[in-house]
Write a protein that holds these residues in place. Structure first.
Motif: not given
Length: 397
Positions: A162-169, A171-175
């Motif tokens: 997810l970080w590689g696709h540019g998702v913020s921290d 939003d990452v933890w929300g997923i």
């Protein structure tokens, strides 16, 4: 004046019988072992065996067929758990299987070849872990650690993707973790196995010893044909004979259990929300209830010492199964639920949980307290049989 003289004569008779018993204990080392040495050994053995609360650094292994930087990170994560000690890293599955069969490890974590490549190509690799459930406690603890580490490994790979696709921290933890779980263990917040097991195993073993020594010391009178001498010393009163005979045992066992409570709740710091005096009172009541049950069984068996001792031993061993601390009584067969009420350890357990762990008032456990008092009164039902036994029964070879 006559009233005081009568009770004074009773005290003298009980005192003489008790002194006679103490002299008999000094000549028979089995009493010293059963009443003092064995209970103290049980107290120190179980508490030192589980001194750390939970088993830690359990031997395990890893089968790393992938042998990449990702698999090595997974190995370090597993070894970081307090309960897991990675003893070896095997290159092949059958090596770890043979080590488990030899008893060198309790579990192993299997990382297949190509796991890193599948992760990098967004495919779904399979990670396996194997536990030897012949050893139930260590296998379950290791399975929990390995399951947690495998879930964390999957989440770490998803987070990197997810970080590689540019998702913020945020939003990452929300997923990854949309729901946060908070665990709050009550009453035994450290999950200390010794708190859970020692408070039942030690009293249960001492209850067995009380039942056996009670029936054995009474049966010795018939074995050596001294029952009529004891009956004459008691002034032709079976209740005075039994009271004087068991009084030294009562004092010794109450002292041992009082020491046990001080050792558990003062020295080891086990939870005791009801206060130490309440637990000491419970221990004294349990001692007298166990003796009363032993006297009842001996009288019920028509003075046959061996049969009474066999039933006491069987009854004491079964109490560990039906007391409810290893398997809930509510999930048992209706007959076993009814039968569980006839075991002193069952009521000791219920009172201990509600008083020491939950800190409830004594009003919440009065049914179990009354049952223990009922065990104390059981000898009254067989006193007529004891009178007949003192006068007519003989020891069966």
């Amino acid at each position: 004046m006559k009233y005081n003289t009568y009770y004074h004569s009773i005290q003298i008779r009980i005192h003489h019988i008790a002194r006679r018993e103490i002299k008999m204990y000094s000549r028979r080392p089995v009493f010293l072992f059963c009443m003092i040495i064995a209970p103290l050994l049980c107290i120190f053995f179980f508490t030192t065996l589980m001194m750390k609360g939970l088993p830690t650094r359990l031997p395990a292994a890893i089968v790393d067929e992938d042998n990449t930087h990702v698999s090595r990170i997974a190995c370090r994560v597993i070894d970081a758990f307090e309960g897991t000690d990675i003893k070896a890293v095997y290159p092949h599955f059958h090596d770890a299987r043979k080590a488990m069969q030899r008893g060198e490890i309790y579990a192993f974590f299997y990382i297949p070849k190509g796991m890193t490549a599948k992760c990098e190509s967004s495919r779904r690799p399979t990670i396996s872990f194997y536990t030897n459930d012949c050893y139930l406690v260590p296998a379950n603890l290791l399975m929990k650690d390995m399951k947690t580490s495998s879930v964390l490994a999957g989440l770490a790979l998803t987070r990197s993707s997810l970080w590689g696709h540019g998702v913020s921290d945020h939003d990452v933890w929300g997923i990854l973790q949309p729901i946060v779980i908070e665990a709050h263990p009550l009453k035994n917040s450290f999950l200390n196995y010794s708190v859970y097991l020692s408070n039942m195993l030690v009293p249960g073993i001492i209850i067995i010893l009380i039942l056996l020594t009670t029936t054995y010391t009474i049966g010795l009178e018939w074995k050596f044909e001294n029952q009529k001498i004891l009956y004459a010393m008691a002034g032709q009163s079976q209740s005075i004979a039994l009271l004087g005979k068991l009084l030294p045992q009562t004092v010794i066992y109450c002292t041992i259990l009082t020491f046990m409570d001080i050792w558990f709740y003062k020295y080891l710091g086990f939870p005791c929300n009801s206060g130490l005096p309440m637990m000491i009172g419970l221990s004294i009541l349990t001692v007298i209830a166990s003796q009363g049950f032993g006297v009842f069984l001996f009288g019920l068996m028509a003075g046959e010492m061996r049969l009474a001792m066999c039933i006491c031993a069987l009854w004491g061993i079964l109490s560990f199964s039906v007391a409810g601390f290893t398997y809930p009584v509510t999930a048992m067969d209706p007959f076993l639920r009814f039968l569980s009420a006839w075991f002193p350890l069952r009521h000791y357990y219920l009172i201990y949980v509600d008083l020491a762990l939950n800190g409830y008032s004594l009003l919440y456990v009065w049914p179990s307290v009354m049952v223990l008092f009922g065990f104390c009164m059981l000898p009254i039902l067989v006193l007529p049989r004891y009178r007949k036994a003192f006068l007519k029964f003989k020891y069966l070879q």
